[in-house]
Design an enzyme around this catalytic site. Structure first.
Site, PDB file in Angstrom:
ATOM      1  N   TYR A 144       9.914  -0.212 -15.832  1.00 50.61           N
ATOM      2  CA  TYR A 144       9.436   1.092 -15.367  1.00 50.61           C
ATOM      3  C   TYR A 144       9.466   2.054 -16.543  1.00 50.61           C
ATOM      4  O   TYR A 144      10.464   2.105 -17.285  1.00 50.61           O
ATOM      5  CB  TYR A 144      10.342   1.603 -14.246  1.00 50.61           C
ATOM      6  CG  TYR A 144      10.025   2.987 -13.720  1.00 50.61           C
ATOM      7  CD1 TYR A 144      10.865   4.064 -14.018  1.00 50.61           C
ATOM      8  CD2 TYR A 144       8.905   3.230 -12.940  1.00 50.61           C
ATOM      9  CE1 TYR A 144      10.583   5.338 -13.530  1.00 50.61           C
ATOM     10  CE2 TYR A 144       8.614   4.500 -12.450  1.00 50.61           C
ATOM     11  CZ  TYR A 144       9.465   5.551 -12.757  1.00 50.61           C
ATOM     12  OH  TYR A 144       9.176   6.814 -12.288  1.00 50.61           O
ATOM     13  N   ASP A 239      10.984   1.306 -25.015  1.00 49.64           N
ATOM     14  CA  ASP A 239      11.317   2.389 -24.080  1.00 49.64           C
ATOM     15  C   ASP A 239      12.846   2.414 -23.928  1.00 49.64           C
ATOM     16  O   ASP A 239      13.412   1.622 -23.177  1.00 49.64           O
ATOM     17  CB  ASP A 239      10.632   2.155 -22.727  1.00 49.64           C
ATOM     18  CG  ASP A 239      10.993   3.250 -21.729  1.00 49.64           C
ATOM     19  OD1 ASP A 239      10.317   3.362 -20.692  1.00 49.64           O
ATOM     20  OD2 ASP A 239      11.981   3.991 -21.989  1.00 49.64           O
ATOM     21  N   LYS A 267      16.804  11.068 -20.802  1.00 48.89           N
ATOM     22  CA  LYS A 267      18.144  10.998 -20.211  1.00 48.89           C
ATOM     23  C   LYS A 267      19.232  11.538 -21.143  1.00 48.89           C
ATOM     24  O   LYS A 267      19.367  12.749 -21.300  1.00 48.89           O
ATOM     25  CB  LYS A 267      18.432   9.565 -19.744  1.00 48.89           C
ATOM     26  CG  LYS A 267      17.456   9.110 -18.608  1.00 48.89           C
ATOM     27  CD  LYS A 267      17.815   7.759 -18.058  1.00 48.89           C
ATOM     28  CE  LYS A 267      16.696   7.193 -17.222  1.00 48.89           C
ATOM     29  NZ  LYS A 267      16.712   7.635 -15.816  1.00 48.89           N
TER      30      LYS A 267
HETATM   31  P1  KE4 Z   1      11.746  10.331 -16.214  1.00 45.21           P
HETATM   32  O1  KE4 Z   1      10.293  10.745 -16.195  1.00 45.21           O
HETATM   33  O2  KE4 Z   1      12.268  10.015 -14.831  1.00 45.21           O
HETATM   34  O3  KE4 Z   1      12.629  11.303 -16.978  1.00 45.21           O
HETATM   35  O4  KE4 Z   1      11.847   8.960 -17.058  1.00 45.21           O
HETATM   36  C1  KE4 Z   1      11.052   7.875 -16.678  1.00 45.21           C
HETATM   37  C2  KE4 Z   1      11.686   6.596 -17.197  1.00 45.21           C
HETATM   38  C3  KE4 Z   1      11.144   5.987 -18.309  1.00 45.21           C
HETATM   39  N1  KE4 Z   1      11.671   4.852 -18.822  1.00 45.21           N
HETATM   40  C4  KE4 Z   1      12.768   4.288 -18.262  1.00 45.21           C
HETATM   41  C5  KE4 Z   1      13.325   3.029 -18.856  1.00 45.21           C
HETATM   42  C6  KE4 Z   1      13.375   4.874 -17.122  1.00 45.21           C
HETATM   43  O5  KE4 Z   1      14.465   4.280 -16.572  1.00 45.21           O
HETATM   44  C7  KE4 Z   1      12.829   6.041 -16.578  1.00 45.21           C
HETATM   45  C8  KE4 Z   1      13.397   6.710 -15.339  1.00 45.21           C
HETATM   46  N2  KE4 Z   1      14.451   6.008 -14.679  1.00 45.21           N
HETATM   47  C9  KE4 Z   1      14.552   6.236 -13.259  1.00 45.21           C
HETATM   48  C10 KE4 Z   1      15.705   5.392 -12.689  1.00 45.21           C
HETATM   49  N3  KE4 Z   1      15.725   4.053 -13.137  1.00 45.21           N
HETATM   50  C11 KE4 Z   1      14.723   7.673 -12.956  1.00 45.21           C
HETATM   51  C12 KE4 Z   1      15.135   8.006 -11.546  1.00 45.21           C
HETATM   52  C13 KE4 Z   1      14.062   8.708 -10.798  1.00 45.21           C
HETATM   53  O6  KE4 Z   1      12.888   8.310 -10.931  1.00 45.21           O
HETATM   54  O7  KE4 Z   1      14.420   9.662 -10.081  1.00 45.21           O
END
Ligand code: KE4
Length: 428
Positions: A144, A239, A267
């Protein structure tokens, strides 16, 4: 445990906010029931509005490696706020955070701040396409990278949890140039490059996956990725939104001694405030506007409050590296949970890298999306609530990684193992 106030808050929120939440990952869709509403965080703990305390192993999905309300972060954000929340003009705070990131990650020679991991991965693939003049992007099923249209193809995390790995609303044209392969499949990767090598702009992956649950790459997979991208002039994009500054101060690429062309961050680099970043080789990054022609912009990119939180977090990690302690705590925790699941006679796999871990309810190793999807998510849901009722807050999905923070202590780990023993016996 009664959670009346959270239930009432959820009903109220659901009148105005789709699904009652501002991100589906929080919706508890993968475990049933309704989410707790948080009153505050404190070190390793979350407190809900019904007065319950939980040991927090979600940590806001990764940012809070220092735990909640770390004094150094609180002080830095308070000080920044008194100078103003946003200017739409550059501040030296942005340069300070850029210096910390470049000093920590050798493959990053230049970096651009944005406001989320999604924005960072979206910008990184646009840059890969702009730099190479090619269109095809390779991703891996179950990974993701945020809700970028062209990457919502067999996407992990809450897209899988809630059953929409390929989202409605994304036109075929958006994903026509996205090729989703199997994670850890070296032959599949070689075949894709044999067939399309000259058209591939970039390959993006989680170098340790959190979004299928915790899945590790084979050394061969990582080395083939670097070799084939180099051979065919495609960019290798790590990523590290989740793994950056988590698995080591230099991220997964430090752990695996790899040098990608671009890295996506989020994060931890924001210390809990909205920061994403993408960076890498200077010759590539100089294609980004206004230095180059590839467009990317953002009103709150490099926001001073977010920069202050990120600077304080990275300086704390640099000055007092928690990684050895996190390794010890996480090893003890997962050994205890693994033994408890065995004692309960449950088919399971506990997979961990550093302070990221997942307890999978399956008997086979989880190495890719197909093996992750074989897990018993119904049992996971019952385990989740059994732990909640014993004061332990896990990520609310089988397809997520849990996190140990530097605010956890040996006592918290021991308390969690006792809860896990009881919870696993209860879900037999
Ligand atoms: P954000 O747009 O949510 O800040 O980041 C996206 C993203 C990109 N790459 C990786 C490897 C990620 O894990 C994420 C976001 N992670 C999720 C939980 N696994 C965020 C939680 C949510 O969507 O509320």
């Amino acid at each position: 445990m009664k959670r009346t106030k959270s239930q009432q808050a959820f009903e109220r929120a659901s009148q105005l906010i789709p699904g009652g939440v501002n991100s589906p990952a929080r919706a508890f869709g993968g475990v049933g029931g309704s989410p707790i509403f948080v009153a505050k965080g404190e070190g390793p703990s979350l407190h809900d509005i019904d007065g319950h305390r939980y040991l927090d192993y979600c940590g806001s999905w990764g940012p809070l490696i220092l735990g909640h309300c770390h004094p150094r972060v609180v002080k830095a954000v308070e000080a920044a706020l008194h100078n103003g929340a946003s200017f739409g003009a550059p501040t030296e705070l942005e340069t300070r955070l850029a210096e910390l990131i470049v000093a920590a990650v050798p493959s990053i020679e230049m970096v651009r701040m944005v406001s989320s991991g999604t924005e960072a991965s979206m910008s990184a693939i646009r840059l890969a396409r702009g730099f190479t003049g090619r269109d095809l992007i390779v991703k891996f099923a179950g990974c993701y990278h945020g809700h970028v249209d062209s990457l919502l193809v067999q996407a992990g995390s809450s897209a899988t949890t809630l059953g929409v790995p390929n989202s409605p609303g994304v036109p075929k044209g958006c994903t026509a140039d996205t090729l989703a392969l199997r994670y850890n499949d070296v032959n599949g990767l070689a075949e894709a490059f044999k067939a399309h090598g000259g058209k591939i702009a970039g390959v993006i992956l989680e170098p340790v996956v959190g979004n299928m649950g915790l899945v590790t790459p084979t050394a061969e997979f990582l080395s083939e990725l670097r070799k084939l991208t180099q051979q065919h002039g495609a960019l290798l994009i790590y990523d590290e939104v989740m793994t950056g500054f988590r698995l080591a101060y230099g991220g997964a690429q430090e752990l695996f001694k790899q040098m990608p062309d671009l890295t996506v961050l989020g994060k931890i680099v924001g210390g809990g405030l909205p920061v994403g970043a993408y960076g890498g080789r200077a010759d590539i990054m100089k294609k980004i506007m206004p230095a180059g022609p590839v467009f990317q912009a953002g009103t709150l990119s490099g926001n001073p409050l977010a920069m202050a939180a990120g600077i304080a977090t990275l300086e704390e990690l640099r000055d007092h590296p928690p990684y050895e302690r996190l390794e010890k705590l996480s090893q003890a925790l997962t050994a205890g949970i693994d033994q408890a699941a065995t004692a309960a006679g449950l088919p399971h796999r506990l997979q961990r890298v550093g302070s990221m871990w997942t307890l999978f309810f399956t008997s086979d190793p989880v190495v890719d999306y197909d093996s992750a999807k074989k897990c018993d998510t119904e049992r996971f849901g019952r385990f989740f609530w059994a732990m909640m009722d014993r004061g332990v807050y896990l990520p609310c999905s089988q397809f997520e990684a849990a996190f140990v923070s530097a605010a956890h202590t040996g006592e918290h780990i021991a308390e969690t193992i006792v809860s896990a023993r009881e919870a696993l016996a209860a879900v037999k």
